[in-house]
Every structure is written in C-alpha cells, then in structure tokens.
Design a protein around this motif. Structure first.
Motif, PDB file in Angstrom:
ATOM      1  N   ASP A  55       0.822  -1.209   0.000  1.00 53.81           N
ATOM      2  CA  ASP A  55       0.000   0.000   0.000  1.00 53.81           C
ATOM      3  C   ASP A  55       0.854   1.257   0.000  1.00 53.81           C
ATOM      4  O   ASP A  55       0.523   2.252  -0.652  1.00 53.81           O
ATOM      5  N   GLY A  56       1.975   1.211   0.717  1.00 54.48           N
ATOM      6  CA  GLY A  56       2.786   2.408   0.858  1.00 54.48           C
ATOM      7  C   GLY A  56       3.881   2.571  -0.175  1.00 54.48           C
ATOM      8  O   GLY A  56       4.397   3.681  -0.352  1.00 54.48           O
ATOM      9  N   HIS A  57       4.248   1.485  -0.857  1.00 56.46           N
ATOM     10  CA  HIS A  57       5.420   1.552  -1.739  1.00 56.46           C
ATOM     11  C   HIS A  57       5.160   0.943  -3.112  1.00 56.46           C
ATOM     12  O   HIS A  57       6.114   0.626  -3.826  1.00 56.46           O
ATOM     13  N   SER A  58       3.912   0.770  -3.480  1.00 59.33           N
ATOM     14  CA  SER A  58       3.604   0.151  -4.766  1.00 59.33           C
ATOM     15  C   SER A  58       2.508   0.929  -5.472  1.00 59.33           C
ATOM     16  O   SER A  58       1.606   1.468  -4.827  1.00 59.33           O
ATOM     17  N   ASP A  59       2.601   0.973  -6.778  1.00 61.51           N
ATOM     18  CA  ASP A  59       1.553   1.588  -7.588  1.00 61.51           C
ATOM     19  C   ASP A  59       0.736   0.505  -8.287  1.00 61.51           C
ATOM     20  O   ASP A  59       0.400   0.613  -9.455  1.00 61.51           O
ATOM     21  N   PHE A  60       0.417  -0.559  -7.535  1.00 63.50           N
ATOM     22  CA  PHE A  60      -0.228  -1.729  -8.133  1.00 63.50           C
ATOM     23  C   PHE A  60      -1.580  -1.400  -8.745  1.00 63.50           C
ATOM     24  O   PHE A  60      -2.049  -2.086  -9.655  1.00 63.50           O
ATOM     25  N   ARG A  61      -2.240  -0.368  -8.254  1.00 61.69           N
ATOM     26  CA  ARG A  61      -3.573  -0.043  -8.784  1.00 61.69           C
ATOM     27  C   ARG A  61      -3.504   0.453 -10.230  1.00 61.69           C
ATOM     28  O   ARG A  61      -4.464   0.301 -10.976  1.00 61.69           O
ATOM     29  N   SER A  62      -2.368   1.043 -10.618  1.00 58.54           N
ATOM     30  CA  SER A  62      -2.222   1.499 -12.002  1.00 58.54           C
ATOM     31  C   SER A  62      -1.180   0.701 -12.777  1.00 58.54           C
ATOM     32  O   SER A  62      -1.264   0.591 -14.003  1.00 58.54           O
ATOM     33  N   GLU A  63      -0.200   0.146 -12.078  1.00 57.73           N
ATOM     34  CA  GLU A  63       0.897  -0.577 -12.745  1.00 57.73           C
ATOM     35  C   GLU A  63       0.865  -2.065 -12.426  1.00 57.73           C
ATOM     36  O   GLU A  63       1.875  -2.758 -12.587  1.00 57.73           O
ATOM     37  N   GLY A  64      -0.285  -2.554 -11.983  1.00 54.47           N
ATOM     38  CA  GLY A  64      -0.368  -3.930 -11.514  1.00 54.47           C
ATOM     39  C   GLY A  64      -0.032  -4.972 -12.563  1.00 54.47           C
ATOM     40  O   GLY A  64       0.587  -6.000 -12.253  1.00 54.47           O
ATOM     41  N   VAL A  65      -0.413  -4.740 -13.810  1.00 56.78           N
ATOM     42  CA  VAL A  65      -0.171  -5.738 -14.854  1.00 56.78           C
ATOM     43  C   VAL A  65       1.313  -5.892 -15.128  1.00 56.78           C
ATOM     44  O   VAL A  65       1.847  -7.010 -15.160  1.00 56.78           O
ATOM     45  N   SER A  66       2.023  -4.767 -15.300  1.00 51.83           N
ATOM     46  CA  SER A  66       3.461  -4.860 -15.567  1.00 51.83           C
ATOM     47  C   SER A  66       4.197  -5.436 -14.370  1.00 51.83           C
ATOM     48  O   SER A  66       5.124  -6.238 -14.527  1.00 51.83           O
ATOM     49  N   ARG A  67       3.795  -5.047 -13.170  1.00 45.87           N
ATOM     50  CA  ARG A  67       4.438  -5.601 -11.970  1.00 45.87           C
ATOM     51  C   ARG A  67       4.182  -7.097 -11.854  1.00 45.87           C
ATOM     52  O   ARG A  67       5.045  -7.860 -11.422  1.00 45.87           O
ATOM     53  N   PHE A  68       2.990  -7.517 -12.240  1.00 41.77           N
ATOM     54  CA  PHE A  68       2.667  -8.933 -12.192  1.00 41.77           C
ATOM     55  C   PHE A  68       3.608  -9.734 -13.092  1.00 41.77           C
ATOM     56  O   PHE A  68       4.153 -10.756 -12.690  1.00 41.77           O
ATOM     57  N   PRO A 197     -14.147  -5.905  -8.099  1.00 41.83           N
ATOM     58  CA  PRO A 197     -13.893  -5.909  -9.548  1.00 41.83           C
ATOM     59  C   PRO A 197     -13.734  -4.528 -10.162  1.00 41.83           C
ATOM     60  O   PRO A 197     -13.062  -4.373 -11.183  1.00 41.83           O
ATOM     61  N   ALA A 198     -14.333  -3.514  -9.550  1.00 38.24           N
ATOM     62  CA  ALA A 198     -14.295  -2.178 -10.135  1.00 38.24           C
ATOM     63  C   ALA A 198     -13.200  -1.283  -9.558  1.00 38.24           C
ATOM     64  O   ALA A 198     -13.028  -0.147 -10.007  1.00 38.24           O
ATOM     65  N   ALA A 199     -12.440  -1.768  -8.592  1.00 31.79           N
ATOM     66  CA  ALA A 199     -11.529  -0.893  -7.856  1.00 31.79           C
ATOM     67  C   ALA A 199     -10.193  -0.671  -8.546  1.00 31.79           C
ATOM     68  O   ALA A 199      -9.541   0.338  -8.298  1.00 31.79           O
ATOM     69  N   ILE A 200      -9.772  -1.598  -9.365  1.00 32.95           N
ATOM     70  CA  ILE A 200      -8.438  -1.515  -9.952  1.00 32.95           C
ATOM     71  C   ILE A 200      -8.554  -1.442 -11.464  1.00 32.95           C
ATOM     72  O   ILE A 200      -9.136  -2.328 -12.088  1.00 32.95           O
ATOM     73  N   ARG A 201      -7.971  -0.387 -12.054  1.00 33.54           N
ATOM     74  CA  ARG A 201      -7.971  -0.221 -13.515  1.00 33.54           C
ATOM     75  C   ARG A 201      -6.540   0.058 -13.955  1.00 33.54           C
ATOM     76  O   ARG A 201      -6.156   1.213 -14.174  1.00 33.54           O
ATOM     77  N   PRO A 202      -5.714  -0.960 -14.084  1.00 36.80           N
ATOM     78  CA  PRO A 202      -4.314  -0.733 -14.442  1.00 36.80           C
ATOM     79  C   PRO A 202      -4.156  -0.294 -15.891  1.00 36.80           C
ATOM     80  O   PRO A 202      -5.049  -0.472 -16.720  1.00 36.80           O
ATOM     81  N   LEU A 203      -3.007   0.260 -16.166  1.00 36.27           N
ATOM     82  CA  LEU A 203      -2.671   0.615 -17.538  1.00 36.27           C
ATOM     83  C   LEU A 203      -2.541  -0.646 -18.372  1.00 36.27           C
ATOM     84  O   LEU A 203      -2.174  -1.707 -17.854  1.00 36.27           O
ATOM     85  N   PRO A 204      -2.818  -0.570 -19.657  1.00 34.23           N
ATOM     86  CA  PRO A 204      -2.727  -1.772 -20.497  1.00 34.23           C
ATOM     87  C   PRO A 204      -1.281  -2.213 -20.686  1.00 34.23           C
ATOM     88  O   PRO A 204      -0.352  -1.403 -20.576  1.00 34.23           O
ATOM     89  N   PRO A 205      -1.067  -3.493 -20.961  1.00 35.28           N
ATOM     90  CA  PRO A 205       0.281  -3.961 -21.285  1.00 35.28           C
ATOM     91  C   PRO A 205       0.767  -3.295 -22.567  1.00 35.28           C
ATOM     92  O   PRO A 205      -0.021  -2.756 -23.346  1.00 35.28           O
ATOM     93  N   PRO A 206       2.090  -3.324 -22.803  1.00 31.89           N
ATOM     94  CA  PRO A 206       2.616  -2.748 -24.041  1.00 31.89           C
ATOM     95  C   PRO A 206       1.964  -3.385 -25.273  1.00 31.89           C
ATOM     96  O   PRO A 206       1.663  -4.579 -25.280  1.00 31.89           O
TER      97      PRO A 206
END
Length: 293
Positions: A55-68, A197-206
C-alpha cells in the motif's frame, strides 16, 4: 509490530534451486499456475507487513499488470536457473525489498525484509501449487507433497530464509498456514481493492490498444474475482464477510476441472511458461523425465 531483523543471508538448510526432474520444475512453471495469481496476491497482502508495504510503496492499482509480469519472470528465474543465477535473483529481490519500511495506519512499523512476512510470501507459493493440483483434479499425494515441500524449503534457503522460518514437514506447514490465516492475516485496503472488480484499472500492457483494454479488463476482473473468492480459506472468507454460494463453488470447480483437462490435453512442451519451457528443453535436449510417479 516492530521488526528489524532481515532474513539471514546464509540459511541452515540445503542451499539449492530445485533442478531438472523436481516437482517444482513440473508444477511451478505451468501456464495454469497463473490462474492462482489473484488468490496468491490476496493471501500475501493480507499479511499486515506485506499489505502495508504494498500500500505504501507500490503503484499496483495502475501498474499492476506490468508488476505482475515482472514477478512471474522473477519466480521463473529463481526456480529454473542454476544456483549462481538463482542466487543472483534472490539477492536482487532482497536489495529491492531492503529500502522498504514505514509505519502503517495502525502505527505499527514494518520493513520489507521482515522474516515472518518474507517466509509467508514464499509459503503461499507452495500452497498455491498444491491447491491448484487439487482443484484441477490431480491432487499431490502425501509423499509428493513432502518432496515438493523439501524442494521449496531448499529454494527458500537460496532466498535467505532460515531453517526456523518455515516448519520442517508438510504437517507442520499445514498447521502454520492455518494459524497464520486465522490469527495473523487481516482485511486491509489492498485486499478490499483486489477483491472489488471495479476498484483496480491498471494501464494496459505494451502493444495493447487502450480501447481494447477498456473492453477486456472489466469482464476479466469480474471473472478472476468470481473464480478466486471460493478458493480462499473459509476462516478468511468469514473475516471478509463474504458468503460463497454453492453455485459459486460449482462454477469454480467446473472451471478448474476444465483447466486440468486442457492441461492434460496439451503436449508437454505447451504446458509451460516460456522461461520454464526453455529451461526444461535445455536440461535434457528436448525431454525431462516425468517428476510425478
């Protein structure tokens, strides 16, 4: 909780990645393991230290796909590389987590290399592979679980876990897992968002157009959440306040049964993620002896 101790750099168990012919090589690199990803992330971030760090050190809500995908590649390097490369990846992961620290919303200090949290993340990966085998209709036998667990503890040693960080037997692990779920895991904002299901909208993969991503992501998220929730431990579902219906369970059971049938239908070379498949090919030319009897 205040914890400043990091995982020991030198472990007291056999220091080795699993290697060719191991159950880890058979189970962890399959495409099918990706279906357990949301379950894994929920159980990991429900740990107060992991949740606070994310929560404090990750941008998973927007960058979750790339981080995954970075996380998947890291796990593949740890499992399917020789010791020198696997150890280098383990050192890289410790270096990434070492600067992570802070105070959570309840005033508890946390650190990225907290031994309890570091061990829990490693433990959930073992449990996920065992759970997937059961859900897919091919449960591991007791001997196979012991063998797989021994391999996983040895990989944990590469990652810096000490002998005392995880139980020595599968029976001990099951009790450790149950106790952690029932008495240590929490419901936090990260978990709530992961299961909404509606809370996270990450950026699309490349290379994926935004318009296509906006159409695909919402139904994919609904499907992933719907399939994941029935697989979570009952005691944690009660804490979440989620009631799973029999229809939900049947839907999830049918999905994983179909997944198991599909995996068995595919030729062996098509069952594995690229890094794992390449490692298996190079280990014996084009074939690795079956690791499950």
């Amino acid at each position: 909780m205040t914890t400043s101790q990091a995982p020991a750099e030198t472990a007291q168990v056999r220091l080795a990645p699993p290697g060719p012919g191991s159950l880890s090589w058979d189970l962890v690199g399959r495409w099918a393991i990706l279906t357990m990803s949301l379950r894994l992330i929920v159980l990991q971030t429900a740990h107060p230290v992991v949740g606070a760090g994310v929560d404090g050190h990750s941008d998973f809500r927007s960058e979750g796909v790339s981080r995954f995908f970075h996380t998947v590649r890291s796990l593949q390097r740890l499992v399917y590389s020789p010791l020198i490369q696997s150890s280098a990846e383990a050192r890289r992961l410790r270096a990434v987590h070492r600067p992570i620290h802070g105070v959570d919303g309840q005033g508890r200090e946390y650190r990225g290399l907290d031994p309890d949290a570091y061990a829990w993340v490693h433990a959930t990966l073992f449990e996920a592979a065992v759970a997937l085998s059961e859900l897919s209709g091919e449960p591991l036998g007791e001997d196979e679980q012991e063998r797989f667990y021994g391999e996983w503890r040895a990989l944990g040693a590469v990652m810096g876990l000490r002998r005392k960080d995880l139980p020595e037997t599968v029976a001990g692990f099951r009790e450790y897992f149950r106790e952690t779920v029932e008495s240590r895991l929490e419901v936090n904002d990260v978990v709530r968002d992961l299961l909404d299901p509606a809370a996270i909208r990450p950026l699309p993969p490349p290379h994926v157009p935004v318009f296509l991503w906006d159409r695909v992501w919402p139904p994919f998220r609904r499907l992933a959440v719907g399939l994941t929730i029935p697989t979570l431990p009952e005691s944690y579902l009660r804490r979440l306040g989620i009631e799973v219906t029999e229809a939900d369970r049947r839907h999830t059971q049918r999905f994983f049964a179909g997944l198991g049938a599909l995996v068995n239908f595919l030729p062996e070379s098509r069952r594995y993620l690229p890094f794992a498949a390449a490692a298996r090919r190079s280990a014996t030319g084009s074939h690795i002896p079956a690791s499950r009897s």
